[in-house]
Scaffold this motif. Structure first.
Motif, PDB file in Angstrom:
ATOM      1  N   ILE A 301       0.838  -1.197   0.000  1.00 45.71           N
ATOM      2  CA  ILE A 301       0.000   0.000   0.000  1.00 45.71           C
ATOM      3  C   ILE A 301       0.874   1.249   0.000  1.00 45.71           C
ATOM      4  CG2 ILE A 301      -1.868   1.199   1.145  1.00 45.71           C
ATOM      5  CD1 ILE A 301      -2.600  -1.604   0.111  1.00 45.71           C
ATOM      6  N   ALA A 302       1.918   1.250   0.819  1.00 49.59           N
ATOM      7  CA  ALA A 302       2.842   2.386   0.842  1.00 49.59           C
ATOM      8  C   ALA A 302       3.501   2.566  -0.517  1.00 49.59           C
ATOM      9  CB  ALA A 302       3.894   2.180   1.933  1.00 49.59           C
ATOM     10  N   GLU A 303       3.822   1.452  -1.175  1.00 45.06           N
ATOM     11  CA  GLU A 303       4.418   1.529  -2.512  1.00 45.06           C
ATOM     12  C   GLU A 303       3.456   2.192  -3.495  1.00 45.06           C
ATOM     13  OE1 GLU A 303       5.549  -2.321  -3.810  1.00 45.06           O
ATOM     14  OE2 GLU A 303       6.932  -2.687  -2.148  1.00 45.06           O
ATOM     15  N   ASP A 304       2.176   1.811  -3.425  1.00 48.94           N
ATOM     16  CA  ASP A 304       1.193   2.361  -4.358  1.00 48.94           C
ATOM     17  C   ASP A 304       0.989   3.860  -4.156  1.00 48.94           C
ATOM     18  OD1 ASP A 304       0.809  -0.137  -5.466  1.00 48.94           O
ATOM     19  OD2 ASP A 304      -0.937  -0.606  -4.234  1.00 48.94           O
ATOM     20  N   THR A 305       0.856   4.279  -2.905  1.00 55.28           N
ATOM     21  CA  THR A 305       0.642   5.705  -2.654  1.00 55.28           C
ATOM     22  C   THR A 305       1.878   6.515  -3.042  1.00 55.28           C
ATOM     23  OG1 THR A 305       1.255   5.334  -0.324  1.00 55.28           O
ATOM     24  CG2 THR A 305      -1.081   5.342  -0.852  1.00 55.28           C
ATOM     25  N   ALA A 306       3.055   5.953  -2.790  1.00 55.69           N
ATOM     26  CA  ALA A 306       4.284   6.639  -3.189  1.00 55.69           C
ATOM     27  C   ALA A 306       4.411   6.703  -4.708  1.00 55.69           C
ATOM     28  CB  ALA A 306       5.500   5.937  -2.589  1.00 55.69           C
ATOM     29  N   ALA A 307       4.006   5.634  -5.379  1.00 58.64           N
ATOM     30  CA  ALA A 307       4.083   5.591  -6.844  1.00 58.64           C
ATOM     31  C   ALA A 307       3.197   6.651  -7.478  1.00 58.64           C
ATOM     32  CB  ALA A 307       3.688   4.205  -7.347  1.00 58.64           C
ATOM     33  N   LEU A 308       2.034   6.857  -6.884  1.00 55.45           N
ATOM     34  CA  LEU A 308       1.110   7.845  -7.424  1.00 55.45           C
ATOM     35  C   LEU A 308       1.658   9.248  -7.256  1.00 55.45           C
ATOM     36  CD1 LEU A 308      -1.653   7.675  -8.794  1.00 55.45           C
ATOM     37  CD2 LEU A 308      -2.699   8.134  -6.579  1.00 55.45           C
ATOM     38  N   ALA A 309       2.395   9.474  -6.164  1.00 54.16           N
ATOM     39  CA  ALA A 309       2.904  10.812  -5.851  1.00 54.16           C
ATOM     40  C   ALA A 309       4.269  11.094  -6.477  1.00 54.16           C
ATOM     41  CB  ALA A 309       2.992  10.984  -4.337  1.00 54.16           C
ATOM     42  N   GLU A 310       4.945  10.070  -6.968  1.00 57.68           N
ATOM     43  CA  GLU A 310       6.304  10.263  -7.486  1.00 57.68           C
ATOM     44  C   GLU A 310       6.327  11.229  -8.663  1.00 57.68           C
ATOM     45  OE1 GLU A 310      10.243   7.617  -8.663  1.00 57.68           O
ATOM     46  OE2 GLU A 310       8.285   6.636  -8.631  1.00 57.68           O
ATOM     47  N   GLN A 311       7.305  12.101  -8.661  1.00 57.52           N
ATOM     48  CA  GLN A 311       7.495  13.029  -9.776  1.00 57.52           C
ATOM     49  C   GLN A 311       8.151  12.290 -10.940  1.00 57.52           C
ATOM     50  OE1 GLN A 311       6.494  16.359  -9.977  1.00 57.52           O
ATOM     51  NE2 GLN A 311       5.381  15.762  -8.106  1.00 57.52           N
ATOM     52  N   THR A 312       7.424  12.162 -12.017  1.00 62.83           N
ATOM     53  CA  THR A 312       7.919  11.435 -13.187  1.00 62.83           C
ATOM     54  C   THR A 312       8.341  12.434 -14.251  1.00 62.83           C
ATOM     55  OG1 THR A 312       6.331   9.681 -12.686  1.00 62.83           O
ATOM     56  CG2 THR A 312       7.359   9.631 -14.850  1.00 62.83           C
ATOM     57  N   PRO A 313       9.599  12.429 -14.669  1.00 60.27           N
ATOM     58  CA  PRO A 313      10.066  13.437 -15.616  1.00 60.27           C
ATOM     59  C   PRO A 313       9.381  13.331 -16.979  1.00 60.27           C
ATOM     60  CG  PRO A 313      11.746  11.749 -15.275  1.00 60.27           C
ATOM     61  CD  PRO A 313      10.671  11.498 -14.262  1.00 60.27           C
ATOM     62  N   ALA A 314       9.159  14.492 -17.597  1.00 62.73           N
ATOM     63  CA  ALA A 314       8.521  14.525 -18.915  1.00 62.73           C
ATOM     64  C   ALA A 314       9.329  13.725 -19.931  1.00 62.73           C
ATOM     65  CB  ALA A 314       8.364  15.970 -19.370  1.00 62.73           C
ATOM     66  N   ALA A 315      10.648  13.680 -19.737  1.00 62.68           N
ATOM     67  CA  ALA A 315      11.501  12.952 -20.676  1.00 62.68           C
ATOM     68  C   ALA A 315      11.185  11.460 -20.687  1.00 62.68           C
ATOM     69  CB  ALA A 315      12.974  13.170 -20.330  1.00 62.68           C
ATOM     70  N   PHE A 316      10.741  10.944 -19.553  1.00 61.87           N
ATOM     71  CA  PHE A 316      10.379   9.532 -19.516  1.00 61.87           C
ATOM     72  C   PHE A 316       9.215   9.261 -20.453  1.00 61.87           C
ATOM     73  CE2 PHE A 316       7.282   6.441 -17.867  1.00 61.87           C
ATOM     74  CZ  PHE A 316       8.018   5.280 -18.042  1.00 61.87           C
ATOM     75  N   TRP A 317       8.184  10.086 -20.370  1.00 62.55           N
ATOM     76  CA  TRP A 317       7.008   9.879 -21.208  1.00 62.55           C
ATOM     77  C   TRP A 317       7.351  10.083 -22.678  1.00 62.55           C
ATOM     78  CZ3 TRP A 317       3.767   7.315 -18.489  1.00 62.55           C
ATOM     79  CH2 TRP A 317       3.618   7.571 -17.130  1.00 62.55           C
ATOM     80  N   SER A 318       8.220  11.025 -22.949  1.00 63.43           N
ATOM     81  CA  SER A 318       8.648  11.241 -24.345  1.00 63.43           C
ATOM     82  C   SER A 318       9.393  10.020 -24.881  1.00 63.43           C
ATOM     83  CB  SER A 318       9.536  12.485 -24.434  1.00 63.43           C
ATOM     84  OG  SER A 318       8.827  13.640 -24.063  1.00 63.43           O
ATOM     85  N   ASP A 319      10.275   9.459 -24.046  1.00 62.70           N
ATOM     86  CA  ASP A 319      11.022   8.272 -24.465  1.00 62.70           C
ATOM     87  C   ASP A 319      10.088   7.069 -24.625  1.00 62.70           C
ATOM     88  OD1 ASP A 319      13.317   9.738 -24.435  1.00 62.70           O
ATOM     89  OD2 ASP A 319      14.183   8.787 -22.647  1.00 62.70           O
TER      90      ASP A 319
END
Length: 336
Positions: A301-319
Motif C-alpha cells: 500500500i505504501a508503494e502504491d501511494t508513493a508511486a502515485l505521488a512520485e514526480q515522473t520526468p517529462a523525458a520519460f514519457w517522451s522516451d
C-alpha cells in the motif's frame, strides 16, 4: 450521479487478491493490508462475491464495519450468488482457470437475472456488514468467461441486472451502477443502448501500459462522448508490472516478459519506479476517474501511494512514446 463525483480520491483498493487469488492468504495478513490502505488514506474499496466465493467481501466487511459508514465509498458486483453447497472439484472459470482455488469452498451460481441480482445484493450486504452500497457493477458478462455464449449472458443482464440496478438507483438505494469487466465489447454494447444508462464502468486489465490500444479505438471515445467515466482495475496487468509473474491471470508469456523488461529499463534510466509509470499512465486518460490496484501485503500500500505521488520526468514519457511502448493515441501525463 457520475462515478467521478462519488469517488473520494484517484487511488482505491481492489480486493480480488484478498479472495485468496493465486495463494492462501492468512486472515491477519489480509486484515493488516486493509488497515494499511485505510491508514494511507484510501477511502474507496471495490469487491465482489466472485472473489473467493465471498471471502474478499467477508474480510473487507470485518475491517470496514468498524469504520464510520459515511467516511468511505464501497462497490461490489452482481452476477454470482454464493451457495451453501460446496464444490467437490476445483471450479473452471474459462480463461481464468482455477483463479480462486484457495478461496471459500462454496459453489457459485452464475446468473444475471433480476431475482439473482437482488439475491446477490442481499448476500453482499450481510457479508460486508453494511446497510448500503454506493456502486454496483455487473460482473463478467464477457467473452473471457462465457466464450461464444457471452451475448446470451449480456442479454440476461440487460433484461435483469441492468433494470434492477436502474430502479435501485432511482429509488436512492444505490448511487450508481455500471459494468465490471475484463473486455471492452460489453461496455461498448451497453453504451450503444438507448436505455438503461450506466454511470460508469470498471475496466480491468484493458487500460494498462501493456494493453490499451483496443480501448482507445472505440470504447473510450464513446465513453467520453456520453460523459461516462472509467475505473481502471488491474493497472499492474495481474502483477507483471509490479514485480510479479502473472499476466492476464496466467504465467506471463515470453513476449510480455520482454516488453516489461524494456519498460523497466526505461524507468531505471529515468530513476523512477515501474509502478509509478503504470499508475500514472492509467490515470492520464481524461475518462479515468480512479485506479484500484490490489494487494495482499501491507507494505504494498505504501508503494502504491508513493508511486502515485512520485514526480515522473517529462523525458520519460517522451522516451516511452519514442520507443513505441505506448500507443501514439494514448494521453500521457504532461501531454508528452
Amino acid at each position: 450521479m457520475g462515478i467521478r463525483s462519488l469517488l473520494p480520491g484517484r487511488l482505491g483498493f481492489g480486493t480480488a487478491p484478498l479472495g485468496n487469488m493465486f495463494r492462501a492468504i492468512p486472515d491477519d495478513e489480509a486484515r493488516a493490508t486493509l488497515e494499511a490502505a485505510w491508514d494511507h488514506g484510501v477511502r474507496y474499496f471495490d469487491t465482489a462475491p466472485f472473489y473467493g466465493s465471498g471471502l474478499a467481501e467477508e474480510r473487507l466487511g470485518q475491517v470496514l464495519s468498524a469504520k464510520p459508514r459515511d467516511s468511505y465509498v464501497l462497490s461490489t458486483k452482481v452476477g454470482r450468488v454464493v451457495l451453501d453447497e460446496h464444490e467437490s472439484t476445483t471450479p473452471d472459470f474459462g480463461e481464468k482457470g482455477g483463479l480462486f482455488e484457495h478461496g471459500n469452498p462454496n459453489k457459485l451460481l452464475h446468473e444475471w437475472t433480476a431475482d439473482a441480482t437482488e439475491r446477490s445484493i442481499e448476500q453482499s450486504l450481510k457479508r460486508l456488514g453494511t446497510d448500503r452500497l454506493d456502486i454496483v457493477w455487473v460482473h463478467d458478462i464477457a467473452q473471457d468467461f462465457h466464450g461464444d455464449q457471452w451475448i446470451q449472458k449480456f442479454e440476461e443482464a440487460r433484461t435483469g441486472a441492468f433494470r434492477v440496478l436502474s430502479r435501485l438507483r432511482e429509488e436512492g438505494v444505490i448511487k450508481a451502477w455500471g459494468l465490471g469487466v475484463n473486455k471492452t465489447e460489453p461496455v461498448e454494447l451497453t453504451l450503444a443502448l438507448d436505455e438503461p444508462r450506466p454511470d460508469g464502468f470498471l475496466l480491468a486489465g484493458r487500460y494498462t501500459l501493456l494493453d490499451h490500444e483496443h480501448a482507445l479505438t472505440r470504447l473510450l471515445p464513446m465513453a467520453q462522448e456520453q460523459g461516462v467515466d472509467m475505473v481502471v482495475g488491474g493497472p499492474y496487468s495481474s502483477g507483471i508490472l509490479a514485480g510479479g509473474t502473472h499476466f492476464e491471470y496466467q504465467e506471463a508469456p515470453p513476449a510480455v516478459i520482454e516488453r516489461v523488461g524494456r519498460l523497466k529499463a526505461l524507468t531505471e534510466k529515468h530513476g523512477i519506479g515501474i509502478k509509478s509509470a503504470a499508475l500514472q499512465f492509467s490515470l492520464a486518460h481524461p475518462a479515468t476517474a480512479a485506479v484500484i490496484p490490489g494487494a495482499t501485503r501491507p507494505g504494498r500500500i505504501a508503494e502504491d501511494t508513493a508511486a502515485l505521488a512520485e514526480q515522473t520526468p517529462a523525458a520519460f514519457w517522451s522516451d516511452l512514446r519514442a520507443e513505441g511502448l505506448v500507443s501514439p493515441a494514448a494521453p500521457l501525463p504532461g501531454n508528452a
